[in-house]
Design an enzyme around this catalytic site. Sequence first.
Site, mmCIF file in Angstrom:
data_model
loop_
_atom_site.group_PDB
_atom_site.id
_atom_site.type_symbol
_atom_site.label_atom_id
_atom_site.label_comp_id
_atom_site.label_asym_id
_atom_site.label_seq_id
_atom_site.Cartn_x
_atom_site.Cartn_y
_atom_site.Cartn_z
ATOM 1 N N GLY A 132 14.987 10.785 47.457
ATOM 2 C CA GLY A 132 13.975 9.776 47.737
ATOM 3 C C GLY A 132 14.551 8.431 47.337
ATOM 4 N N GLU A 133 13.870 7.762 46.459
ATOM 5 C CA GLU A 133 14.339 6.450 46.003
ATOM 6 C C GLU A 133 14.354 6.479 44.473
ATOM 7 O OE1 GLU A 133 15.903 2.981 45.850
ATOM 8 O OE2 GLU A 133 13.997 3.212 44.801
ATOM 9 N N SER A 134 15.549 6.437 43.907
ATOM 10 C CA SER A 134 15.683 6.685 42.469
ATOM 11 C C SER A 134 15.006 5.613 41.627
ATOM 12 C CB SER A 134 17.162 6.804 42.096
ATOM 13 O OG SER A 134 17.888 5.662 42.517
ATOM 14 N N CYS A 180 20.369 14.175 45.505
ATOM 15 C CA CYS A 180 20.448 12.793 45.987
ATOM 16 C C CYS A 180 19.856 11.815 44.963
ATOM 17 C CB CYS A 180 19.804 12.691 47.368
ATOM 18 S SG CYS A 180 20.389 11.270 48.273
ATOM 19 N N GLU A 231 17.687 20.999 50.849
ATOM 20 C CA GLU A 231 16.343 21.451 51.261
ATOM 21 C C GLU A 231 16.057 21.119 52.719
ATOM 22 O OE1 GLU A 231 17.046 18.797 49.631
ATOM 23 O OE2 GLU A 231 15.704 17.170 50.224
ATOM 24 N N ILE A 281 21.742 11.381 53.198
ATOM 25 C CA ILE A 281 20.851 10.300 53.628
ATOM 26 C C ILE A 281 20.951 9.155 52.613
ATOM 27 C CG2 ILE A 281 18.475 9.648 54.195
ATOM 28 C CD1 ILE A 281 17.930 12.646 54.727
ATOM 29 N N ARG A 282 21.589 8.072 53.016
ATOM 30 C CA ARG A 282 21.824 6.949 52.098
ATOM 31 C C ARG A 282 22.241 7.462 50.715
ATOM 32 N NH1 ARG A 282 17.497 6.003 54.923
ATOM 33 N NH2 ARG A 282 16.048 6.522 53.284
ATOM 34 N N HIS A 319 21.137 16.723 50.710
ATOM 35 C CA HIS A 319 19.785 17.311 50.696
ATOM 36 C C HIS A 319 19.813 18.765 51.178
ATOM 37 C CE1 HIS A 319 17.021 13.737 50.278
ATOM 38 N NE2 HIS A 319 18.150 13.107 50.548
ATOM 39 N N ARG A 352 25.694 4.436 43.872
ATOM 40 C CA ARG A 352 24.505 4.525 44.750
ATOM 41 C C ARG A 352 24.845 4.040 46.151
ATOM 42 N NH1 ARG A 352 19.291 1.525 43.002
ATOM 43 N NH2 ARG A 352 18.439 2.594 44.800
HETATM 44 N N1 GLN Z 1 19.582 5.729 48.218
HETATM 45 C C1 GLN Z 1 18.649 6.435 47.374
HETATM 46 C C2 GLN Z 1 18.678 5.903 45.950
HETATM 47 O O1 GLN Z 1 19.541 5.171 45.603
HETATM 48 C C3 GLN Z 1 18.917 7.925 47.385
HETATM 49 C C4 GLN Z 1 18.750 8.452 48.781
HETATM 50 C C5 GLN Z 1 18.217 9.837 48.864
HETATM 51 O O2 GLN Z 1 17.722 10.407 47.891
HETATM 52 N N2 GLN Z 1 18.261 10.395 50.043
HETATM 53 O O3 GLN Z 1 17.825 6.248 45.198
#
Ligand code: GLN
Length: 181
Positions: free
Chosen positions: A47-49, A79, A166, A127-128, A164, A99
């Site tokens: 997600g977004e840390s 991630c 999952e 994903i990113r 990921h 990151r």
């Molecule tokens: N770019 C996100 C972060 O820095 C991590 C991306 C992800 O969990 N798919 O938190």
Amino acid sequence: MRIAVLALQGAFAEHEQMLHRLGVECFEVRQLADWNQHKDGLIIPGGESTTQSKLLHDLGLFEPIRQNIVDGMPVFGTCAGLILLSPMHLNTMDISVQRNAYGRQLGSFHTVAPIIGIGMDIPMTFIRAPYINEVLSPRCEVLAQVNGHIIAARQGHQMVTAFHPELDKDTRIHQYFLSMI
Ligand code: GLN
């Protein structure tokens, strides 16, 4: 066996589906009262840390979770979950993390690669994603690399992947985590 899935933000539902497919009970952690339930392990999703970390602090979950991990509770971070376990946040895993390591163009991609102790041809959806610059202690074992970068590691009862698992059908990584419990 009962697995706690951190469900503040991100791809938690897909981890729950994976656990259901494997016949393993799980519950969502959204607040401190949830965390106080019995659990045998924790999954921290992608997600977004920064957002997840802020919510962990705001909800009073940060320190209890950190302490449980330090005390030996098995944890699997994917991630953003990898970033959360690094010295940038919970600081329970001896890794240095880059990151958004693949830049904008290559931000998301899919590949297959082997993982030590798990198998060959593991599907990996990035994903990113971050990658691990370096493992900072001999207790931390590199499990996989893609394009010369470390993207999976284990340190005793803690395991992380930069991708990921999952989001793919392959259940081997989750099975491996469950076997650590
Ligand atoms: N770019 C996100 C972060 O820095 C991590 C991306 C992800 O969990 N798919 O938190």
